[in-house]
Write a protein that holds these residues in place. Structure first.
Motif, PDB file in Angstrom:
ATOM      1  N   ALA A 257       0.966  -1.197   0.041  1.00 10.87           N
ATOM      2  CA  ALA A 257      -0.022  -0.011  -0.001  1.00 10.87           C
ATOM      3  C   ALA A 257       0.730   1.324   0.214  1.00 10.87           C
ATOM      4  O   ALA A 257       0.522   2.112  -0.663  1.00 10.87           O
ATOM      5  N   ALA A 258       2.198   1.378   0.865  1.00 15.17           N
ATOM      6  CA  ALA A 258       2.917   2.437   0.909  1.00 15.17           C
ATOM      7  C   ALA A 258       3.609   2.524  -0.573  1.00 15.17           C
ATOM      8  O   ALA A 258       3.644   3.763  -0.910  1.00 15.17           O
ATOM      9  N   TYR A 260       2.219   1.836  -3.533  1.00 12.29           N
ATOM     10  CA  TYR A 260       1.176   2.256  -4.215  1.00 12.29           C
ATOM     11  C   TYR A 260       1.180   3.884  -4.000  1.00 12.29           C
ATOM     12  O   TYR A 260       0.776   4.851  -4.745  1.00 12.29           O
ATOM     13  N   ARG A 261       0.850   4.281  -2.946  1.00 13.41           N
ATOM     14  CA  ARG A 261       0.720   5.498  -2.310  1.00 13.41           C
ATOM     15  C   ARG A 261       1.607   6.543  -2.773  1.00 13.41           C
ATOM     16  O   ARG A 261       1.641   7.568  -3.351  1.00 13.41           O
ATOM     17  N   SER A 265       0.354   9.097  -5.687  1.00 10.57           N
ATOM     18  CA  SER A 265      -0.025  10.458  -4.871  1.00 10.57           C
ATOM     19  C   SER A 265       0.215  11.644  -5.840  1.00 10.57           C
ATOM     20  O   SER A 265      -0.709  12.574  -5.927  1.00 10.57           O
ATOM     21  N   GLU A 271      -7.079   9.679  -7.454  1.00 11.31           N
ATOM     22  CA  GLU A 271      -7.483  10.113  -5.945  1.00 11.31           C
ATOM     23  C   GLU A 271      -7.232   8.832  -5.047  1.00 11.31           C
ATOM     24  O   GLU A 271      -8.186   7.981  -5.488  1.00 11.31           O
ATOM     25  N   LEU A 272      -6.733   9.180  -4.001  1.00 11.82           N
ATOM     26  CA  LEU A 272      -6.495   8.218  -2.909  1.00 11.82           C
ATOM     27  C   LEU A 272      -7.313   8.380  -1.766  1.00 11.82           C
ATOM     28  O   LEU A 272      -7.725   9.742  -1.600  1.00 11.82           O
ATOM     29  N   LYS A 274      -7.796   9.240   1.960  1.00 10.08           N
ATOM     30  CA  LYS A 274      -6.951   9.953   2.951  1.00 10.08           C
ATOM     31  C   LYS A 274      -6.797   8.742   4.038  1.00 10.08           C
ATOM     32  O   LYS A 274      -7.705   8.231   4.247  1.00 10.08           O
ATOM     33  N   GLU A 275      -5.539   8.735   4.674  1.00  8.00           N
ATOM     34  CA  GLU A 275      -5.344   7.600   5.858  1.00  8.00           C
ATOM     35  C   GLU A 275      -5.422   8.630   7.150  1.00  8.00           C
ATOM     36  O   GLU A 275      -4.741   9.619   7.063  1.00  8.00           O
ATOM     37  N   TYR A 283      -5.247  -2.996   5.127  1.00  4.24           N
ATOM     38  CA  TYR A 283      -5.111  -2.912   3.794  1.00  4.24           C
ATOM     39  C   TYR A 283      -5.818  -4.158   3.190  1.00  4.24           C
ATOM     40  O   TYR A 283      -5.167  -4.805   2.089  1.00  4.24           O
ATOM     41  N   PHE A 286      -6.914  -1.728  -1.988  1.00  6.00           N
ATOM     42  CA  PHE A 286      -6.239  -0.451  -2.368  1.00  6.00           C
ATOM     43  C   PHE A 286      -7.338   0.203  -3.255  1.00  6.00           C
ATOM     44  O   PHE A 286      -7.112  -0.021  -4.454  1.00  6.00           O
ATOM     45  N   ILE A 288      -8.727   3.542  -5.632  1.00  4.77           N
ATOM     46  CA  ILE A 288      -8.328   4.649  -6.075  1.00  4.77           C
ATOM     47  C   ILE A 288      -9.762   5.254  -6.722  1.00  4.77           C
ATOM     48  O   ILE A 288     -10.617   4.119  -7.166  1.00  4.77           O
TER      49      ILE A 288
END
Ligand SMILES: *Cc1c(COP(=O)(O)O)cnc(C)c1O
Length: 374
Positions: A257-258, A260-261, A265, A271-272, A274-275, A283, A286, A288
């Protein structure tokens, strides 16, 4: 050597080495106790209680029967407020209990049931609220509880995506009257098929356990028109083994996930979600959203380009439950009542994520970037 073009599916179960499961199988074969509250079933309930930090867990053969039984256990009837942005089983469980689903729109930032819009949907027939922690993002649990308390409503969370999710250090399964989990093969934690109800007190757990076993309270005592929704020993043993690996499985998803982010981003057309700093995620998905104005392609075009590249994303949740023929006749299913859910269903795309995804994340990122820009 040509480029790797093998198929990448949206999810894949994280299974430990087969040798680790063999001792459980040998034991089941030796004992010949296959189901009906066997020792692995009992042990898994206790271990899940510890893992989640909750007091009562009842195992089920799948998540849908857990949802249906939860509604029975709380004697829910009349109308239940729920979200159209979920897997169909959420609403189907109401239908199977002869309950009228009342759809309320979702929040634009979390895609969860919008707590601000619940009150206007309450009628004298409303008995409960059934929100979903969509993609494992916690619903607005505090606000929902305040409304439920004010109107005397029960709250049943469909927490099928929320295994291992914590809010401010506490399992999200602690909220509401009950939470339901699914251990289906596509979820973060799996028993092939399976599920659970998290309840709050011993008497309620007992009732749930009668209901999942034909209503038997004793050898000759049948206290309710129960169903057969029991988890068997094979599933429970696998569950115990999977639990040993759950933290590793989640940590690996977190890495994916990190990645991808970090890569996505900066792309304007994507658009992702927000965490939140208060949330510990597992997770499970994922998601979008594709902004077609910015990229000049529809979500479905992007989905199809990825598919041509052997990358199988999923449009969770499209179609919206309120738009499928069974439910679209309901007053609350009108598109005008659910503008945000309808808009999100047209732009959502869930990218492949699973523990062993490894370098395939890079292939998805490349293909997606190309699909957006070319
Ligand atoms: C998977 C899922 C279910 C159903 O669970 P099963 O174990 O497949 O019956 C219910 N609700 C949601 C939101 C799900 O994702």
């Amino acid at each position: 050597m040509g480029a790797d073009n093998s198929k990448i599916y949206v999810t894949k179960p994280y299974l430990p080495a087969l040798e680790e499961f063999i001792p459980y199988l040998e034991d089941i074969w030796a004992e010949k106790w296959l189901t009906n509250n066997g020792k692995y079933h009992q042990q898994l309930e206790l271990e899940l209680c510890k893992y989640f930090g909750v007091s009562h867990v009842s195992l089920f053969s799948n998540g849908t029967l857990a949802l249906i039984t939860a509604l029975q256990a709380l004697r829910i009837s009349g109308e239940v407020i729920t979200t159209p942005f979920s897997f169909v089983a959420t609403t189907h469980s109401l239908w199977w209990n002869n309950i009228k689903p009342v759809f309320v729109d979702i929040e634009p930032n979390t895609f969860n049931l919008d707590a601000e819009k619940i009150e206007e949907a309450i009628t004298p027939k409303t008995t409960a609220i059934m929100p979903v922690h969509v993609y494992g993002n916690p619903a607005n649990v505090e606000k929902i509880q305040v409304i439920a308390d004010n109107y005397g409503l029960k709250v049943i969370y469909d927490a099928a995506h929320a295994f291992g999710v914590k809010l401010s250090g506490k399992s999200i399964l602690n909220f509401g009257d009950m939470s339901i989990l699914s251990f289906h093969a596509t979820k973060v934690y799996t028993t092939f098929e399976g599920g659970a109800i998290i309840s709050k007190d011993e008497a309620t757990k007992k009732r749930i356990d009668y209901l999942k076993n034909f209503g038997f309270a004793g050898e000759t005592t049948i206290v309710a028109p129960g169903i057969n929704a029991k988890m068997n020993e094979f599933q429970a043993a696998l569950g115990l083994l999977q639990l040993k690996h759950a933290e590793t499985a989640i940590a690996k998803r977190k890495e994916a996930a990190a990645k991808y982010r970090a890569a996505l981003s900066s792309i304007d057309a994507i658009e992702l979600l927000k965490e939140s700093p208060n949330v510990e995620h597992s997770y499970s998905y994922f998601p979008i959203t594709i902004n077609s104005e910015k990229c000049g392609k529809t979500r479905d075009e992007v989905y199809n380009i990825l598919k041509e590249n052997n990358i199988f994303t999923r449009r969770y949740f499209y179609p919206l439950i309120s738009n499928i023929p069974i439910y679209r006749g309901l007053e609350s299913a009108a598109k005008g009542n659910l503008p945000i859910a309808n808009a999100v269903a047209e732009k959502i795309l869930c990218l492949p994520i699973y523990s062993d995804i490894g370098d395939n994340v890079d292939r998805v990122i490349d293909a997606l970037t190309n699909a957006i820009y070319k």
